[in-house]
Design a protein around this motif. Structure first.
Motif, short mmCIF file in Angstrom:
data_model
loop_
_atom_site.label_atom_id
_atom_site.label_comp_id
_atom_site.label_asym_id
_atom_site.label_seq_id
_atom_site.Cartn_x
_atom_site.Cartn_y
_atom_site.Cartn_z
N THR A 128 43.52 13.30 47.61
CA THR A 128 43.87 14.68 47.29
C THR A 128 45.35 14.96 47.47
OG1 THR A 128 43.33 17.01 47.71
CG2 THR A 128 43.43 15.55 49.61
N ASN A 129 45.83 15.97 46.80
CA ASN A 129 47.19 16.45 47.02
C ASN A 129 47.16 17.86 47.61
OD1 ASN A 129 46.32 17.74 44.69
ND2 ASN A 129 48.42 17.96 43.92
N SER A 130 45.97 18.28 48.06
CA SER A 130 45.80 19.63 48.60
C SER A 130 45.83 19.60 50.12
CB SER A 130 44.49 20.21 48.11
OG SER A 130 44.07 21.25 48.97
N LEU A 131 46.80 20.28 50.69
CA LEU A 131 46.92 20.32 52.14
C LEU A 131 45.68 20.94 52.78
CD1 LEU A 131 48.64 19.79 54.60
CD2 LEU A 131 49.83 21.94 54.20
N ARG A 132 45.17 21.97 52.16
CA ARG A 132 43.98 22.63 52.70
C ARG A 132 42.78 21.70 52.72
NH1 ARG A 132 44.77 28.27 50.47
NH2 ARG A 132 46.44 29.02 51.82
N ALA A 133 42.65 20.91 51.66
CA ALA A 133 41.53 19.98 51.61
C ALA A 133 41.63 18.98 52.75
CB ALA A 133 41.50 19.26 50.26
N VAL A 134 42.84 18.50 53.00
CA VAL A 134 43.04 17.55 54.09
C VAL A 134 42.69 18.20 55.42
CG1 VAL A 134 44.73 16.19 55.36
CG2 VAL A 134 44.78 16.20 52.89
N GLN A 135 43.09 19.44 55.58
CA GLN A 135 42.78 20.14 56.82
C GLN A 135 41.28 20.21 57.04
OE1 GLN A 135 44.95 23.75 56.25
NE2 GLN A 135 46.84 22.90 57.08
N GLU A 136 40.54 20.47 55.98
CA GLU A 136 39.08 20.53 56.08
C GLU A 136 38.51 19.19 56.54
OE1 GLU A 136 36.69 22.91 55.54
OE2 GLU A 136 38.35 24.33 55.52
N LEU A 137 39.16 18.13 56.13
CA LEU A 137 38.62 16.79 56.39
C LEU A 137 39.34 16.08 57.52
CD1 LEU A 137 38.31 15.73 52.65
CD2 LEU A 137 36.46 16.44 54.16
N SER A 138 40.22 16.80 58.23
CA SER A 138 41.07 16.10 59.20
C SER A 138 40.32 15.74 60.48
CB SER A 138 42.29 16.97 59.55
OG SER A 138 41.88 18.13 60.24
N ASP A 139 39.22 16.40 60.77
CA ASP A 139 38.49 16.09 61.99
C ASP A 139 37.53 14.93 61.82
OD1 ASP A 139 39.59 17.82 63.77
OD2 ASP A 139 38.18 19.44 63.37
N SER A 140 36.77 15.01 60.75
CA SER A 140 35.76 13.98 60.52
C SER A 140 35.39 13.98 59.06
CB SER A 140 34.52 14.30 61.35
OG SER A 140 33.97 15.53 60.93
N GLY A 141 34.68 12.96 58.65
CA GLY A 141 34.25 12.89 57.26
C GLY A 141 34.69 11.61 56.59
N PRO A 142 34.92 11.70 55.29
CA PRO A 142 35.23 10.51 54.51
C PRO A 142 36.62 9.96 54.80
CG PRO A 142 35.49 12.46 53.17
CD PRO A 142 34.94 12.92 54.49
N ARG A 143 36.89 8.81 54.23
CA ARG A 143 38.23 8.27 54.26
C ARG A 143 39.11 9.19 53.43
NH1 ARG A 143 41.16 2.98 52.84
NH2 ARG A 143 40.38 3.08 50.71
N VAL A 144 40.26 9.52 53.95
CA VAL A 144 41.12 10.46 53.24
C VAL A 144 42.45 9.80 52.88
CG1 VAL A 144 42.43 12.61 53.40
CG2 VAL A 144 40.15 12.47 54.39
N ILE A 145 42.77 9.86 51.61
CA ILE A 145 44.08 9.42 51.15
C ILE A 145 44.82 10.65 50.65
CG2 ILE A 145 45.35 7.94 49.55
CD1 ILE A 145 43.62 6.13 51.01
N PHE A 146 45.99 10.85 51.18
CA PHE A 146 46.76 12.02 50.79
C PHE A 146 47.96 11.56 49.96
CE2 PHE A 146 49.06 16.01 52.48
CZ PHE A 146 48.51 16.78 51.47
N THR A 147 48.12 12.18 48.81
CA THR A 147 49.32 11.87 48.04
C THR A 147 50.47 12.54 48.74
OG1 THR A 147 49.46 13.87 46.71
CG2 THR A 147 47.89 12.23 46.01
N GLY A 148 51.57 11.88 48.85
CA GLY A 148 52.71 12.53 49.47
C GLY A 148 53.39 13.45 48.49
N GLY A 149 54.62 13.75 48.74
CA GLY A 149 55.38 14.59 47.83
C GLY A 149 55.98 15.78 48.53
N GLU A 150 56.46 16.69 47.73
CA GLU A 150 57.07 17.88 48.26
C GLU A 150 56.04 18.99 48.36
OE1 GLU A 150 60.71 18.87 46.38
OE2 GLU A 150 60.83 20.85 47.32
N LEU A 151 56.09 19.73 49.47
CA LEU A 151 55.12 20.80 49.67
C LEU A 151 55.44 21.99 48.78
CD1 LEU A 151 52.80 22.15 51.27
CD2 LEU A 151 54.50 22.86 52.94
N ARG A 152 54.49 22.38 47.95
CA ARG A 152 54.60 23.61 47.17
C ARG A 152 53.82 24.67 47.94
NH1 ARG A 152 51.86 25.82 42.30
NH2 ARG A 152 53.37 27.29 41.47
N ARG A 153 54.56 25.55 48.60
CA ARG A 153 53.91 26.44 49.57
C ARG A 153 52.89 27.37 48.93
NH1 ARG A 153 58.79 26.09 52.67
NH2 ARG A 153 58.21 25.11 54.64
N ILE A 154 53.22 27.86 47.77
CA ILE A 154 52.34 28.88 47.19
C ILE A 154 50.94 28.35 46.94
CG2 ILE A 154 52.95 28.46 44.77
CD1 ILE A 154 52.94 31.56 44.49
#
Lengths: 259, 259
Positions: A128-154
């Motif tokens: 995913t490239n969604s910060l919120r999605a990562v936050q949802e999955l940051s405690d437990s769950g599937p393997r998470v791969i986060f695309t890097g890049g520049e944060l678009r705050r909006i």
DNA sequence: ATCAAAATCAATCTAAATCGATCAAAATGA
DNA sequence: TCATTTTGATCGATTTAGATTGATTTTGAT
């Protein structure tokens, strides 16, 4: 009734309200009244409509914008019809995630609901490239791969050329994408070119592209073009989608699931 | 009931409370009252709601933030001596961040304090592989570049080969690194080889490497070797660091700042 | 450890602001 | 013109905020 020289048309006024509320985050009824030179009753009626459309959330004394930012409330707002719809779509999309598959999750509230459902799974890989999605999955769950890049705050997503560096190196079985608008003629579009670019790239690296979009997005065109319909394999939407719209898409070989 | 000119809407006020509590870690009712110009009764009612929403935890006299899960362990603990030390180190490190510079922030609690300080800056670019640091900066602040990669849950950082894909394409003026252990003989080490690899790569792409480590980490060796001392330009630590340790490092050309 | 004073809290009540429903006036379009 | 829609005004109902009071918790001294 006293009217000024250029009484704004109702939809125009509502749009101004929507923008005012969005810019301030929250706005009180009284301020809107002074700004638009109408009675509070009118403001209230407008807010009622905007709330049904899911654009704002009414609170005592004013309204909170549901667009952009402060919408951490998407989850809380169980009463909101639009929110329920999105949840249904997310649940249906989740049912498509098979054992040991890898999936891409786009930004946006619908896919966020999906992220929440995916918390239970440990057999899949989520990209995913969604910060919120990562936050949802940051405690437990599937393997998470986060695309890097520049944060678009909006949108709380990662975008830009650096994202590509990661995306180029991966493939997923299924890409679940949200969108700001889709129409038969112009295909799928979103507000930000950088985001559009990321979406396009993902679509190219996914075996199957699944578009999640409730009917309110139909026949809307946003600034940045994402892709044409031939990239899309499945559309998950709701029954308010115009019949001929569905018909045309099916003729083009796109599976349409309506909830 | 006396109202001021622009009484904040309830949700707005609650959001301000939430943020104030989060920023301070813990806040007293009386401070919130003075800050927001409302009665304590209102503050209490708001805290009650925020507690139901899981945003804060109420305690006698005030409230503790439940956001940024780190509060529980690190920020909370204002009395904790080690925590104070880390904060001092973070503040000193922050003072090294110049105008319009780009910096890398490592994972770990010390650099997290730095992230919090960097919230105020909009002139710098922050590169990080720490999910928590991004969370700190997700609302406002500097430009944020996040390295992608695979989520390592235990440290809440992104690691692995995909991170490299992004890191290879960037350079920073200063890299602020934490560590699990450092000793004269074996250099700097940490627990996880994947993380060590990321750190090493960052060090190579930074004009200046600044190591943040309180004296408790001195003469400790962890499993995964990160680098030798010749990679390090500045060490920020505290006065409990053994004198001969400091002496040796300075002889090797490393600036040592003790707090 | 025990107690008392001080601080904080929860519950209740009142006043003010806001809201929703209703109806009349105005604008709009045929 | 008349029917329809939109807007504004009124009024009782609801919600919110502040103050008070007695109960509870914390603090500090013994």
């Amino acid at each position: 009734m006293i009217q000024e020289a250029h009484p704004a048309l109702a939809p125009e006024r509502r749009d101004r309200i929507r923008i005012l509320v969005r810019e301030e985050g929250v706005t009180r009824v009284e301020d809107l009244r002074k700004n638009l030179n109408v009675s509070v009753a009118t403001i209230r009626r407008d807010l009622e409509i905007l709330e049904e459309e899911g654009k704002v959330k009414r609170v005592h004394g004013g309204a909170v914008s549901m667009e952009s930012r402060l919408e951490e409330s998407v989850f809380d707002d169980k009463t909101n019809q639009a929110s329920k719809q999105k949840k249904r779509i997310a649940e249906d999309a989740y049912s498509l995630v098979g054992h040991e598959e890898s999936v891409f999750l786009d930004g946006g509230s619908t896919t966020l609901f999906m992220a929440r459902l995916l918390q239970q799974r440990t057999d899949v890989t989520v990209v995913t490239n969604s910060l919120r999605a990562v936050q949802e999955l940051s405690d437990s769950g599937p393997r998470v791969i986060f695309t890097g890049g520049e944060l678009r705050r909006i949108s709380q997503t990662m975008v830009g050329p650096l994202s590509s560096a990661v995306l180029e190196q991966i493939r997923v079985d299924k890409a679940f994408m949200g969108t700001m608008g889709f129409c038969l003629k112009n295909g799928i579009s979103t507000t930000d070119p950088n985001e559009a670019y990321v979406k396009r790239q993902i679509a190219e690296h996914a075996s199957q592209v699944i578009l999640l979009a409730d009917s309110s997005k139909a026949e809307k065109v946003s600034f940045a073009r994402v892709s044409d319909w031939d990239q899309v394999d499945i559309l998950i939407s709701d029954h308010d989608l115009p019949k001929d719209f569905v018909k045309t898409l099916r003729k083009r070989g796109i599976k349409v699931r309506l909830l």
